[in-house]
Design a protein around this motif. Structure first.
Motif, PDB file in Angstrom:
ATOM      1  N   ALA A  47       5.106  -1.715 -21.847  1.00 54.41           N
ATOM      2  CA  ALA A  47       6.348  -1.373 -21.864  1.00 54.41           C
ATOM      3  C   ALA A  47       6.725  -0.360 -22.656  1.00 54.41           C
ATOM      4  N   LEU A  48       6.325  -0.210 -24.005  1.00 50.95           N
ATOM      5  CA  LEU A  48       6.596   0.985 -24.915  1.00 50.95           C
ATOM      6  C   LEU A  48       6.146   2.172 -24.174  1.00 50.95           C
ATOM      7  N   GLY A  49       4.737   2.048 -23.822  1.00 51.00           N
ATOM      8  CA  GLY A  49       4.070   3.226 -23.124  1.00 51.00           C
ATOM      9  C   GLY A  49       4.774   3.734 -21.842  1.00 51.00           C
ATOM     10  N   VAL A  50       5.266   3.032 -21.276  1.00 52.54           N
ATOM     11  CA  VAL A  50       6.046   3.291 -20.002  1.00 52.54           C
ATOM     12  C   VAL A  50       7.304   4.155 -20.441  1.00 52.54           C
ATOM     13  N   LEU A  51       8.122   3.433 -21.379  1.00 50.90           N
ATOM     14  CA  LEU A  51       9.416   4.136 -21.921  1.00 50.90           C
ATOM     15  C   LEU A  51       8.944   5.380 -22.326  1.00 50.90           C
ATOM     16  N   VAL A  52       7.889   5.745 -23.305  1.00 51.68           N
ATOM     17  CA  VAL A  52       7.699   6.689 -23.900  1.00 51.68           C
ATOM     18  C   VAL A  52       7.411   7.656 -22.819  1.00 51.68           C
ATOM     19  N   ALA A  53       6.601   7.351 -22.058  1.00 55.03           N
ATOM     20  CA  ALA A  53       6.241   8.540 -20.660  1.00 55.03           C
ATOM     21  C   ALA A  53       7.251   8.978 -20.058  1.00 55.03           C
ATOM     22  N   LEU A  54       8.283   7.864 -19.778  1.00 53.32           N
ATOM     23  CA  LEU A  54       9.466   8.248 -18.918  1.00 53.32           C
ATOM     24  C   LEU A  54      10.246   9.482 -19.713  1.00 53.32           C
ATOM     25  N   LEU A  55      10.726   9.064 -20.862  1.00 58.79           N
ATOM     26  CA  LEU A  55      11.534   9.767 -21.856  1.00 58.79           C
ATOM     27  C   LEU A  55      10.868  11.279 -22.099  1.00 58.79           C
ATOM     28  N   GLY A  56       9.586  11.125 -22.287  1.00 55.35           N
ATOM     29  CA  GLY A  56       8.786  12.291 -22.606  1.00 55.35           C
ATOM     30  C   GLY A  56       8.992  13.434 -21.592  1.00 55.35           C
ATOM     31  N   THR A  57       8.603  12.625 -20.246  1.00 57.79           N
ATOM     32  CA  THR A  57       8.648  13.518 -19.130  1.00 57.79           C
ATOM     33  C   THR A  57       9.882  13.924 -18.695  1.00 57.79           C
ATOM     34  N   VAL A  58      10.912  13.489 -18.795  1.00 60.80           N
ATOM     35  CA  VAL A  58      12.179  13.908 -18.522  1.00 60.80           C
ATOM     36  C   VAL A  58      12.689  15.039 -19.634  1.00 60.80           C
ATOM     37  N   PHE A  59      12.275  14.748 -20.856  1.00 63.66           N
ATOM     38  CA  PHE A  59      12.808  15.568 -21.797  1.00 63.66           C
ATOM     39  C   PHE A  59      11.828  16.784 -22.245  1.00 63.66           C
ATOM     40  N   ALA A  60      10.634  16.924 -21.502  1.00 65.28           N
ATOM     41  CA  ALA A  60       9.429  17.710 -21.754  1.00 65.28           C
ATOM     42  C   ALA A  60       9.797  19.094 -22.370  1.00 65.28           C
ATOM     43  N   ASP A  61      10.599  19.798 -21.687  1.00 61.30           N
ATOM     44  CA  ASP A  61      10.972  21.278 -22.065  1.00 61.30           C
ATOM     45  C   ASP A  61      11.545  21.120 -23.397  1.00 61.30           C
ATOM     46  N   ARG A  62      12.554  20.110 -23.485  1.00 62.72           N
ATOM     47  CA  ARG A  62      13.341  20.238 -24.829  1.00 62.72           C
ATOM     48  C   ARG A  62      12.403  19.814 -25.976  1.00 62.72           C
ATOM     49  N   ILE A  63      11.587  19.176 -25.827  1.00 62.85           N
ATOM     50  CA  ILE A  63      10.482  18.526 -26.866  1.00 62.85           C
ATOM     51  C   ILE A  63       9.563  19.822 -27.271  1.00 62.85           C
ATOM     52  N   ILE A  64       9.017  20.541 -26.184  1.00 64.02           N
ATOM     53  CA  ILE A  64       8.345  21.626 -26.489  1.00 64.02           C
ATOM     54  C   ILE A  64       8.872  22.733 -27.127  1.00 64.02           C
ATOM     55  N   TYR A  65      10.182  22.893 -26.758  1.00 61.40           N
ATOM     56  CA  TYR A  65      10.806  24.101 -27.545  1.00 61.40           C
ATOM     57  C   TYR A  65      11.184  23.534 -28.980  1.00 61.40           C
ATOM     58  N   ALA A  66      11.442  22.412 -29.125  1.00 57.80           N
ATOM     59  CA  ALA A  66      11.769  21.871 -30.396  1.00 57.80           C
ATOM     60  C   ALA A  66      10.643  21.851 -31.263  1.00 57.80           C
ATOM     61  N   LEU A  67       9.361  21.774 -30.821  1.00 59.05           N
ATOM     62  CA  LEU A  67       8.086  21.822 -31.725  1.00 59.05           C
ATOM     63  C   LEU A  67       7.867  23.257 -32.071  1.00 59.05           C
ATOM     64  N   GLY A  68       8.638  24.117 -31.519  1.00 56.48           N
ATOM     65  CA  GLY A  68       8.325  25.479 -31.769  1.00 56.48           C
ATOM     66  C   GLY A  68       7.467  26.334 -31.073  1.00 56.48           C
TER      67      GLY A  68
END
Length: 312
Positions: free
Chosen positions: A104-125
């Motif tokens: 369940a935790l894996g599914v949650l991380v996958a969903l949130l990570g996919t939805v916010f992928a661009d924001r994560i990528i820019y935040a990581l520099g």
């Protein structure tokens, strides 16, 4: 009623303990080797910018591994202790609950990570030049997050079940599949860095599926049963395994800072260079990680039995 036989229950001396932990050490070493092989394939078939992108998104991968390690390491100690105390039904219930929680935790991380992928990528520099590469690697890999989480969970719990050799075999098979598919996806099929993500994800999937089938057909002391909700056990497992999460978060922060410094000083090529050094350092630490994961269930089992002489 006699307790089921378990490899964790026997007497250990220095050499037998090292023999018991050896498969887990080899497992972690092999995982380090095929992680480095990933970087070789990416550098060879996708280029320097793709290699830089691999390291830019590495902190996100650290987070996923850290969450899985927190669950697996913390719960294996709790479950092994319960097995040592003879509470086999409770151990099986908690084992099943941990597996479901990990999925369940894996599914949650996958969903949130996919939805916010661009924001994560820019935040990581990531620079504008690296963003397409980061996206092409991170999003496909996120789809395999549940399998990644379960692979880490099963790896620890197979040791708790007294079968570290099986864990080594599963990890080796997953690594070989990862390497083979990396080459197929990246060289003949020309999928670039996306091919590396798919090959890595397939390795996760094979290991997770094999672990699931092992416990599904197991007649040993640790197997699937109807779970019972136990928030206290989950909290205890997370607290007990929090050091593993903190270690991975520390690695994520270090990688992020290295990437930021290299991007400022040398640009994308500097990030590619530090990628090679960071992955090599991970290979060197796999010995210590494997030893600690290999002996932890033994210590917990003896603690649960209340045999303090053996424990010491």
């Amino acid at each position: 009623m006699c307790k089921p036989e378990n490899a964790l229950a026997r007497d250990f001396d220095l050499f037998s303990l090292l023999r018991f932990a050896a498969p887990t050490i080899v497992t972690m070493l092999f995982m380090g080797l095929y992680t480095i092989t990933d970087t070789i394939f990416v550098a060879r078939f996708a280029g320097t910018d793709a290699l830089s992108a691999l390291n830019i998104v590495c902190p996100m991968i650290n987070l996923i591994v850290g969450l899985g390690a927190m669950l697996s390491t913390g719960s294996s100690a709790v479950i092994a202790r319960q097995m040592g105390a003879g509470a086999h039904t409770k151990a099986r219930q908690n084992f099943t609950l941990i597996v479901l929680t990990g999925a369940a935790l894996g599914v949650l991380v996958a969903l949130l990570g996919t939805v916010f992928a661009d924001r994560i990528i820019y935040a990581l520099g990531a620079s504008e030049r690296l963003v397409p590469y980061c996206r092409a690697y991170l999003i496909p890999l996120l789809l395999f997050t549940p399998a990644s989480m379960l692979q880490v969970v099963f790896q620890s719990l197979i040791v708790a079940a007294g079968r570290p050799g099986l864990g080594m075999a599963l990890s080796t098979a997953a690594g070989v599949i990862n390497i083979a598919l990396d080459y197929c996806f990246m060289a003949p099929l020309g999928l670039g860095i996306t091919g590396a993500a798919l090959g890595t994800g397939a390795g996760y999937l094979v290991a997770a599926a094999a672990g699931f089938l092992f416990f599904l057909g197991s007649r040993g002391p640790l197997r699937f049963c109807r779970p019972k909700w136990d928030f206290r056990m989950l909290a205890q497992s997370c607290l007990n395994g929090s050091s593993e999460l903190v270690s991975q978060l520390a690695a994520a922060v270090t990688t992020f800072l290295f990437n930021a410094a290299m991007m400022r000083l040398l640009g994308e090529s500097g990030v590619a260079a530090i990628t090679i050094l960071i992955y090599t350092q991970f290979l060197l630490t796999t010995f210590f990680i494997g030893f600690s994961m290999g002996v932890a269930p033994v210590v917990s089992y003896q603690y649960g039995m209340g045999d303090h002489t053996r424990l010491r």
